[in-house]
Scaffold this motif. Structure first.
Motif, PDB file in Angstrom:
ATOM      1  N   ARG A   1      48.310  34.503  38.774  1.00  8.75           N
ATOM      2  CA  ARG A   1      49.031  34.883  40.006  1.00  8.75           C
ATOM      3  C   ARG A   1      48.055  35.293  41.100  1.00  8.75           C
ATOM      4  NH1 ARG A   1      52.921  37.370  36.403  1.00  8.75           N
ATOM      5  NH2 ARG A   1      51.860  39.340  36.686  1.00  8.75           N
ATOM      6  N   LEU A   2      46.996  36.010  40.729  1.00  9.17           N
ATOM      7  CA  LEU A   2      45.982  36.371  41.721  1.00  9.17           C
ATOM      8  C   LEU A   2      45.350  35.129  42.344  1.00  9.17           C
ATOM      9  CD1 LEU A   2      44.089  39.296  39.931  1.00  9.17           C
ATOM     10  CD2 LEU A   2      45.515  39.473  41.979  1.00  9.17           C
ATOM     11  N   ASP A   3      45.331  34.057  41.569  1.00  7.61           N
ATOM     12  CA  ASP A   3      44.742  32.798  42.035  1.00  7.61           C
ATOM     13  C   ASP A   3      45.779  31.891  42.697  1.00  7.61           C
ATOM     14  OD1 ASP A   3      42.368  31.387  42.389  1.00  7.61           O
ATOM     15  OD2 ASP A   3      42.574  30.285  40.511  1.00  7.61           O
ATOM     16  N   GLY A   4      47.006  32.394  42.871  1.00  9.17           N
ATOM     17  CA  GLY A   4      48.016  31.645  43.607  1.00  9.17           C
ATOM     18  C   GLY A   4      49.101  30.974  42.786  1.00  9.17           C
ATOM     19  N   ALA A   5      49.046  31.077  41.465  1.00 11.25           N
ATOM     20  CA  ALA A   5      50.076  30.448  40.625  1.00 11.25           C
ATOM     21  C   ALA A   5      51.387  31.220  40.731  1.00 11.25           C
ATOM     22  CB  ALA A   5      49.618  30.402  39.170  1.00 11.25           C
ATOM     23  N   ALA A   6      52.487  30.501  40.671  1.00 11.85           N
ATOM     24  CA  ALA A   6      53.823  31.107  40.725  1.00 11.85           C
ATOM     25  C   ALA A   6      54.342  31.281  39.296  1.00 11.85           C
ATOM     26  CB  ALA A   6      54.768  30.241  41.545  1.00 11.85           C
ATOM     27  N   LEU A   7      53.933  32.352  38.652  1.00 10.98           N
ATOM     28  CA  LEU A   7      54.351  32.653  37.283  1.00 10.98           C
ATOM     29  C   LEU A   7      54.921  34.054  37.244  1.00 10.98           C
ATOM     30  CD1 LEU A   7      51.133  31.419  35.452  1.00 10.98           C
ATOM     31  CD2 LEU A   7      53.343  30.275  35.454  1.00 10.98           C
TER      32      LEU A   7
ATOM     33  N   TYR B   1      40.114  31.164  27.212  1.00 16.95           N
ATOM     34  CA  TYR B   1      39.873  32.556  27.588  1.00 16.95           C
ATOM     35  C   TYR B   1      38.692  32.702  28.548  1.00 16.95           C
ATOM     36  CZ  TYR B   1      43.159  33.477  23.877  1.00 16.95           C
ATOM     37  OH  TYR B   1      44.281  33.488  23.097  1.00 16.95           O
ATOM     38  N   GLY B   2      37.638  31.925  28.327  1.00 18.79           N
ATOM     39  CA  GLY B   2      36.489  31.991  29.227  1.00 18.79           C
ATOM     40  C   GLY B   2      36.863  31.603  30.644  1.00 18.79           C
ATOM     41  N   ALA B   3      37.734  30.602  30.769  1.00 18.72           N
ATOM     42  CA  ALA B   3      38.171  30.188  32.111  1.00 18.72           C
ATOM     43  C   ALA B   3      38.928  31.308  32.810  1.00 18.72           C
ATOM     44  CB  ALA B   3      39.047  28.936  31.998  1.00 18.72           C
ATOM     45  N   VAL B   4      39.755  32.028  32.070  1.00 17.06           N
ATOM     46  CA  VAL B   4      40.492  33.155  32.659  1.00 17.06           C
ATOM     47  C   VAL B   4      39.515  34.250  33.075  1.00 17.06           C
ATOM     48  CG1 VAL B   4      42.230  34.941  32.259  1.00 17.06           C
ATOM     49  CG2 VAL B   4      42.597  32.632  31.371  1.00 17.06           C
ATOM     50  N   LEU B   5      38.529  34.529  32.232  1.00 17.69           N
ATOM     51  CA  LEU B   5      37.544  35.558  32.564  1.00 17.69           C
ATOM     52  C   LEU B   5      36.734  35.179  33.799  1.00 17.69           C
ATOM     53  CD1 LEU B   5      36.307  36.510  28.998  1.00 17.69           C
ATOM     54  CD2 LEU B   5      37.723  37.888  30.543  1.00 17.69           C
ATOM     55  N   ARG B   6      36.354  33.919  33.906  1.00 10.98           N
ATOM     56  CA  ARG B   6      35.604  33.478  35.082  1.00 10.98           C
ATOM     57  C   ARG B   6      36.464  33.565  36.337  1.00 10.98           C
ATOM     58  NH1 ARG B   6      33.667  30.329  30.952  1.00 10.98           N
ATOM     59  NH2 ARG B   6      35.097  28.591  31.327  1.00 10.98           N
ATOM     60  N   ALA B   7      37.742  33.194  36.221  1.00 13.99           N
ATOM     61  CA  ALA B   7      38.646  33.307  37.371  1.00 13.99           C
ATOM     62  C   ALA B   7      38.830  34.766  37.764  1.00 13.99           C
ATOM     63  CB  ALA B   7      39.995  32.657  37.049  1.00 13.99           C
ATOM     64  N   ALA B   8      39.014  35.641  36.782  1.00 15.47           N
ATOM     65  CA  ALA B   8      39.179  37.065  37.081  1.00 15.47           C
ATOM     66  C   ALA B   8      37.963  37.601  37.819  1.00 15.47           C
ATOM     67  CB  ALA B   8      39.435  37.856  35.790  1.00 15.47           C
ATOM     68  N   ALA B   9      36.772  37.239  37.357  1.00 18.63           N
ATOM     69  CA  ALA B   9      35.544  37.709  38.006  1.00 18.63           C
ATOM     70  C   ALA B   9      35.467  37.171  39.436  1.00 18.63           C
ATOM     71  CB  ALA B   9      34.329  37.272  37.200  1.00 18.63           C
ATOM     72  N   ARG B  10      35.793  35.910  39.616  1.00 15.70           N
ATOM     73  CA  ARG B  10      35.760  35.300  40.951  1.00 15.70           C
ATOM     74  C   ARG B  10      36.738  35.985  41.891  1.00 15.70           C
ATOM     75  NH1 ARG B  10      39.155  31.537  42.498  1.00 15.70           N
ATOM     76  NH2 ARG B  10      39.602  30.805  40.398  1.00 15.70           N
ATOM     77  N   LEU B  11      37.848  36.466  41.338  1.00 14.54           N
ATOM     78  CA  LEU B  11      38.898  37.110  42.134  1.00 14.54           C
ATOM     79  C   LEU B  11      38.713  38.618  42.247  1.00 14.54           C
ATOM     80  CD1 LEU B  11      41.783  35.033  40.580  1.00 14.54           C
ATOM     81  CD2 LEU B  11      40.963  34.852  42.942  1.00 14.54           C
ATOM     82  N   GLY B  12      37.626  39.129  41.689  1.00 13.27           N
ATOM     83  CA  GLY B  12      37.351  40.565  41.750  1.00 13.27           C
ATOM     84  C   GLY B  12      38.253  41.388  40.860  1.00 13.27           C
ATOM     85  N   SER B  13      38.681  40.797  39.750  1.00  7.89           N
ATOM     86  CA  SER B  13      39.582  41.475  38.825  1.00  7.89           C
ATOM     87  C   SER B  13      38.929  41.538  37.447  1.00  7.89           C
ATOM     88  CB  SER B  13      40.917  40.719  38.769  1.00  7.89           C
ATOM     89  OG  SER B  13      41.856  41.425  38.005  1.00  7.89           O
ATOM     90  N   ASP B  14      39.647  42.082  36.505  1.00  8.69           N
ATOM     91  CA  ASP B  14      39.176  42.153  35.134  1.00  8.69           C
ATOM     92  C   ASP B  14      40.328  41.779  34.211  1.00  8.69           C
ATOM     93  OD1 ASP B  14      37.428  42.560  33.013  1.00  8.69           O
ATOM     94  OD2 ASP B  14      37.821  44.702  32.898  1.00  8.69           O
ATOM     95  N   ALA B  15      39.999  41.381  33.019  1.00  8.85           N
ATOM     96  CA  ALA B  15      40.992  41.025  32.007  1.00  8.85           C
ATOM     97  C   ALA B  15      40.497  41.582  30.677  1.00  8.85           C
ATOM     98  CB  ALA B  15      41.182  39.517  31.965  1.00  8.85           C
ATOM     99  N   PRO B  16      40.666  42.878  30.449  1.00  9.63           N
ATOM    100  CA  PRO B  16      40.055  43.519  29.274  1.00  9.63           C
ATOM    101  C   PRO B  16      40.561  42.997  27.933  1.00  9.63           C
ATOM    102  CG  PRO B  16      41.492  45.066  30.439  1.00  9.63           C
ATOM    103  CD  PRO B  16      41.370  43.840  31.295  1.00  9.63           C
ATOM    104  N   LEU B  17      41.832  42.680  27.807  1.00  5.87           N
ATOM    105  CA  LEU B  17      42.331  42.147  26.529  1.00  5.87           C
ATOM    106  C   LEU B  17      41.734  40.772  26.258  1.00  5.87           C
ATOM    107  CD1 LEU B  17      46.122  43.095  26.708  1.00  5.87           C
ATOM    108  CD2 LEU B  17      44.349  44.164  25.312  1.00  5.87           C
ATOM    109  N   ILE B  18      41.718  39.947  27.280  1.00 10.64           N
ATOM    110  CA  ILE B  18      41.154  38.608  27.126  1.00 10.64           C
ATOM    111  C   ILE B  18      39.663  38.710  26.818  1.00 10.64           C
ATOM    112  CG2 ILE B  18      40.679  36.432  28.325  1.00 10.64           C
ATOM    113  CD1 ILE B  18      43.360  37.021  29.848  1.00 10.64           C
TER     114      ILE B  18
END
Length: 90
Positions: free
Chosen positions: A12-18, A57-74
């Motif tokens: 969602r931070l990256d623009g997806a409608a979920l 999972y790595g793709a989500v982590l890279r996206a989170a970092a690019r978006l200035g977020s974190d994904a601790p469970l992932i």
């Protein structure tokens, strides 16, 4: 459910409608699979070959970092999967 919701949040931070209801429906669908049904990562792990977890999972982590977020469970799951892969240096 929490892991998938974390993926959804990054998407969602990256623009997806979920929404979380879609995550819940996905979990319900996975839960309804027959006992003993596995995922490709389970079968890879059983075969002693690297899993595709970085593509997931790595793709989500890279996206989170690019978006200035974190994904601790992932991040935790990704780290555990890294450690268990046969080619791991963790």
């Amino acid at each position: 459910r929490d892991l998938l919701r974390e993926c959804w949040r990054v998407a969602r931070l990256d623009g997806a409608a979920l929404d979380d209801a879609a995550a819940d429906a996905t979990v319900a669908g996975l839960s309804a699979r027959p006992i003993g049904a596995g995922t490709s990562m389970l079968y890879d792990r059983r075969a002693g070959v690297p899993t595709e977890h970085d593509a997931i999972y790595g793709a989500v982590l890279r996206a989170a970092a690019r978006l200035g977020s974190d994904a601790p469970l992932i991040r935790a799951v990704d780290t555990l999967l890294d450690a268990g892969d046969p080619d791991s240096t963790v």
